[in-house]
Design a protein around this motif. Structure first.
Motif, short mmCIF file in Angstrom:
data_model
loop_
_atom_site.label_atom_id
_atom_site.label_comp_id
_atom_site.label_asym_id
_atom_site.label_seq_id
_atom_site.Cartn_x
_atom_site.Cartn_y
_atom_site.Cartn_z
N ASP A 26 0.84 -1.20 0.00
CA ASP A 26 0.00 0.00 0.00
C ASP A 26 0.87 1.24 0.00
O ASP A 26 1.88 1.30 0.69
CB ASP A 26 -0.90 0.04 1.24
N VAL A 27 0.50 2.21 -0.80
CA VAL A 27 1.21 3.47 -0.83
C VAL A 27 0.18 4.57 -0.60
O VAL A 27 -0.40 5.10 -1.54
CB VAL A 27 1.94 3.68 -2.18
N VAL A 28 -0.10 4.83 0.65
CA VAL A 28 -1.05 5.86 1.02
C VAL A 28 -0.39 6.77 2.06
O VAL A 28 0.53 6.36 2.75
CB VAL A 28 -2.37 5.28 1.58
N GLY A 29 -0.87 7.99 2.16
CA GLY A 29 -0.29 8.97 3.07
C GLY A 29 -0.22 8.50 4.51
O GLY A 29 -1.14 7.87 5.00
N ASP A 30 0.89 8.80 5.17
CA ASP A 30 1.17 8.53 6.57
C ASP A 30 1.25 7.04 6.92
O ASP A 30 1.25 6.67 8.08
CB ASP A 30 0.17 9.23 7.48
N ALA A 31 1.32 6.17 5.93
CA ALA A 31 1.52 4.74 6.18
C ALA A 31 3.00 4.43 5.98
O ALA A 31 3.68 5.10 5.20
CB ALA A 31 0.68 3.91 5.23
N PRO A 32 3.52 3.42 6.67
CA PRO A 32 4.92 3.05 6.44
C PRO A 32 5.09 2.51 5.02
O PRO A 32 4.23 1.80 4.52
CB PRO A 32 5.21 1.97 7.48
N TYR A 33 6.20 2.86 4.37
CA TYR A 33 6.46 2.37 3.02
C TYR A 33 6.95 0.94 3.09
O TYR A 33 7.83 0.61 3.88
CB TYR A 33 7.50 3.24 2.31
N GLU A 34 6.39 0.09 2.27
CA GLU A 34 6.84 -1.30 2.15
C GLU A 34 6.95 -1.63 0.69
O GLU A 34 6.06 -1.31 -0.09
CB GLU A 34 5.86 -2.25 2.83
#
Length: 181
Positions: free
Chosen positions: A144-152
Motif C-alpha cells: 500500500d502506498v497511502v499517506g502517513d503509512a509506512p512504506y513497504e
C-alpha cells in the motif's frame, strides 16, 4: 531505445547518479509532464536529475524543462520536501527495480523512492520511511502506498513468487534500518 529498466540497469543508474549527484543541493523541482520531473542541482556546471516514473532516472546536463507553468500538486510537495537539501545517498532497495534517493540527514531526511516496475511510482517518504505523498497513491493490498503509512516494497516474494534468495524481501524492520543509514 530501451523502454524499461531491468534490475541491472537500475543498479547501474543508481551508481552513476550517486557518483555524479551526491552532495549536490536541490535548487528547484520542475514537472515536464504528469510522470516526468526534473531536479535542478547546484553545481559549477548545470546538472539536472531527470526522474521519469516507471521508465528511467538519470543525471544530465541537457535542459529538458518546459516553459514555466503551474506545478502539479505532487511537484509542489516534492519541492517543499527536497528544495534546499543535499542529496546524501542513492541506493537500490531489495531485489526489485526500486531505487531510493535520500535528501538531507537525520530526522530531517526525506526519501524519494522510485519504483521502476509496472506503471512505476514516485513516493516521497520522511526520515522514518512513512509515506508523505505518492505520484500514484495505491491502497488495499500488499505494498500500500497511502499517506502517513509506512512504506513497504512489493518484491516478487511478497507477491507469492518463490525466490531462492531470502534477502529479496524487505521487512518493515529492514526498511527502518535502511532509513537510519
Amino acid at each position: 531505445m530501451k523502454q524499461r529498466f531491468t534490475l541491472s540497469d537500475v543498479v547501474g543508474m543508481a551508481s552513476e547518479v550517486k557518483e555524479r549527484c551526491v552532495d549536490l543541493r536541490v535548487v528547484n523541482v520542475y514537472d515536464v509532464d504528469a510522470r516526468t520531473f526534473v531536479l535542478k542541482l547546484n553545481s559549477p556546471t548545470t546538472k539536472l536529475l531527470l526522474l521519469e516514473s516507471g521508465v528511467r532516472f538519470l543525471a544530465t546536463k541537457y535542459d529538458v524543462r518546459e516553459s514555466s507553468k503551474m506545478p502539479s500538486a505532487y511537484c509542489s510537495k516534492l519541492r517543499a520536501c527536497a528544495k534546499g537539501k543535499r542529496i546524501s545517498d542513492v541506493r537500490v532497495l531489495g531485489a526489485d527495480r526500486v531505487a531510493c534517493i535520500r535528501f538531507g540527514a537525520g530526522v530531517t531526511a526525506t526519501h524519494l523512492i522510485l519504483e521502476m516496475y509496472a506503471q512505476g511510482n514516485l513516493v516521497i517518504a520522511d526520515a522514518d520511511l512513512r509515506v508523505v505523498a505518492a505520484l500514484r497513491p495505491q491502497g488495499g493490498g500488499v505494498g500500500d502506498v497511502v499517506g502517513d503509512a509506512p512504506y513497504e516494497t512489493t518484491t516478487p516474494t511478497d507477491l507469492g513468487v518463490q525466490d531462492d534468495d531470502d534477502d529479496a524481501s524487505w521487512s518493515a524492520e529492514s526498511l527502518r534500518a535502511f532509513a537510519a543509514f
